[in-house]
Design an enzyme around this catalytic site. Structure first.
Site, PDB file in Angstrom:
ATOM      1  N   ARG A  55      11.309   5.520  18.463  1.00 17.89           N
ATOM      2  CA  ARG A  55      10.718   4.516  17.934  1.00 17.89           C
ATOM      3  C   ARG A  55      11.502   3.410  17.335  1.00 17.89           C
ATOM      4  O   ARG A  55      11.199   2.090  17.234  1.00 17.89           O
ATOM      5  CB  ARG A  55       9.531   5.157  16.663  1.00 17.89           C
ATOM      6  N   GLU A 100       0.888  -1.231   0.215  1.00 17.21           N
ATOM      7  CA  GLU A 100      -0.120  -0.046  -0.021  1.00 17.21           C
ATOM      8  C   GLU A 100       0.917   1.411  -0.038  1.00 17.21           C
ATOM      9  O   GLU A 100       1.906   1.375   0.966  1.00 17.21           O
ATOM     10  CB  GLU A 100      -0.887   0.045   1.125  1.00 17.21           C
ATOM     11  N   GLU A 145      -2.220  10.560   2.900  1.00 18.34           N
ATOM     12  CA  GLU A 145      -3.391  11.056   3.717  1.00 18.34           C
ATOM     13  C   GLU A 145      -3.283  12.506   4.130  1.00 18.34           C
ATOM     14  O   GLU A 145      -2.418  12.945   4.706  1.00 18.34           O
ATOM     15  CB  GLU A 145      -3.302  10.325   5.030  1.00 18.34           C
ATOM     16  N   ASP A 182       0.218   5.466   0.571  1.00 13.36           N
ATOM     17  CA  ASP A 182      -0.806   6.221   0.958  1.00 13.36           C
ATOM     18  C   ASP A 182      -0.222   7.771   1.023  1.00 13.36           C
ATOM     19  O   ASP A 182       0.792   8.115   1.354  1.00 13.36           O
ATOM     20  CB  ASP A 182      -0.646   5.924   2.437  1.00 13.36           C
ATOM     21  N   GLN A 229       0.401  13.338   5.213  1.00 14.35           N
ATOM     22  CA  GLN A 229       1.249  12.137   5.646  1.00 14.35           C
ATOM     23  C   GLN A 229       1.222  10.993   4.540  1.00 14.35           C
ATOM     24  O   GLN A 229       0.450  10.780   3.960  1.00 14.35           O
ATOM     25  CB  GLN A 229       0.481  11.519   6.990  1.00 14.35           C
TER      26      GLN A 229
END
Ligand SMILES: *[C@@H]1O[C@H](CO)[C@@H](O)[C@H](O)[C@H]1NC(C)=O
Length: 294
Positions: A281, A106, A110, A108, A123
């Protein structure tokens, strides 16, 4: 994060390919109905301008979306979009390519709305073989609600370039040699949807969608921007034949100097977040980060 538009996708996807014919040489749609189908009633997906424009409408009755009738593997896929104007806080306009499960790929865009006068966030994310978590966020260098702008993907066997008005804003290279999965075998359909993302979209979910500002409207044009290899009956052989498609030419295998400058300009001036530099992260940046940064 992508939950709500996935619901739309799951509900409508099974019917998408019923009308595929093996002899069809259909390629680039001229009008909406040639290449796309609505995922809501015609009060929420309004086809206007003789099929040259579609407006997606979000209100308290329903979210809205559409998807391509066919799937594609590699090519140049663009569309012109004018985003929800005014108080768009809490709205998410998603524009993306996605393959079927399992281990889906995918790509994206957004667009996260905002209160009047405050900037949208764009995003982007890449899922490869079912794994995403590769978010980047930028502001745009123009007001995306004032006019149509072109958003697209240049996708070939070597790289994926996310483009805004032809400028690269992100690149995802084929790093198979580093053990990084790359979307190169699963045909993807093009989708867009407009939905309530109040829980996370605007200032991290602090500002919710205000229904007194409804209906929320996003508009789309240029349906012939699907210049990509159409996959019929899951036969990908002609699409992976790299000699037969313009997007596989050497000029499109890497970013040229102008594109590198443009990408750097976006990164330096408009980038808000990059998973590659989020050390909380990822104490060690994922392996693709070294070659996808310039
Ligand atoms: C909305 O505006 C605020 C204030 O300018 C900003 O911090 C935020 O990044 C903007 N965008 C979103 C989607 O929250």
């Amino acid at each position: 994060m992508a939950k709500l538009y996935k619901e739309i996708w799951i509900v409508f996807n099974p019917k998408i390919h019923n009308n595929v014919s093996t002899t069809c040489i259909w390629h680039r749609p001229n009008v909406f109905s040639d290449g796309f189908q609505p995922f809501a009633d015609n009060n929420h997906v309004r086809v206007v301008e003789n099929g040259q424009q579609v407006d997606l409408i979000l209100d308290q009755q329903a979210a809205s979306g559409f998807g391509s009738k066919y799937k594609y593997l590699f090519g140049h896929i663009t569309m012109q979009i004018k985003l929800v104007a005014g108080n768009s806080a809490g709205t998410v306009t998603a524009y993306y390519l996605s393959s079927d499960n399992p281990d889906h790929d995918e790509l994206d865009f957004e667009f996260l709305g905002n209160v009047s006068g405050q900037p949208y966030i764009l995003q982007t994310n890449v899922y490869a073989h079912g794994v995403g978590n590769r978010e980047q966020r930028i502001n745009l260098w123009f007001d995306p609600t004032a006019d149509f702008h072109t958003y697209g993907f240049l996708w070939n066997t070597n790289q994926i370039i996310f483009q805004v008005d032809d400028k690269p804003i992100r690149v995802y290279k084929n790093n198979a040699d580093l053990g990084v999965p790359y979307p190169n075998s699963k045909p993807m359909a093009l989708y867009s949807s407009l939905w309530d993302g109040s829980q996370w979209a605007t200032q991290g979910g602090l500002i919710k969608l205000d229904w007194t500002s409804a209906p929320f409207v996003a508009s789309y044009r240029n349906f012939d921007g699907l210049d990509a290899c159409t996959v019929y009956n899951n036969d990908i052989s002609s699409c992976v034949a790299t000699t037969s498609h313009w997007w596989e030419a050497s000029a499109f295998q890497t970013l040229d100097n102008t594109q590198l400058d443009e990408l750097n300009w976006v990164r330096q001036n408009y980038q808000l977040y990059d998973y590659c530099t989020d050390t909380k992260r990822y104490p060690t940046p994922p392996p693709e980060c070294s070659t996808n940064s310039v």
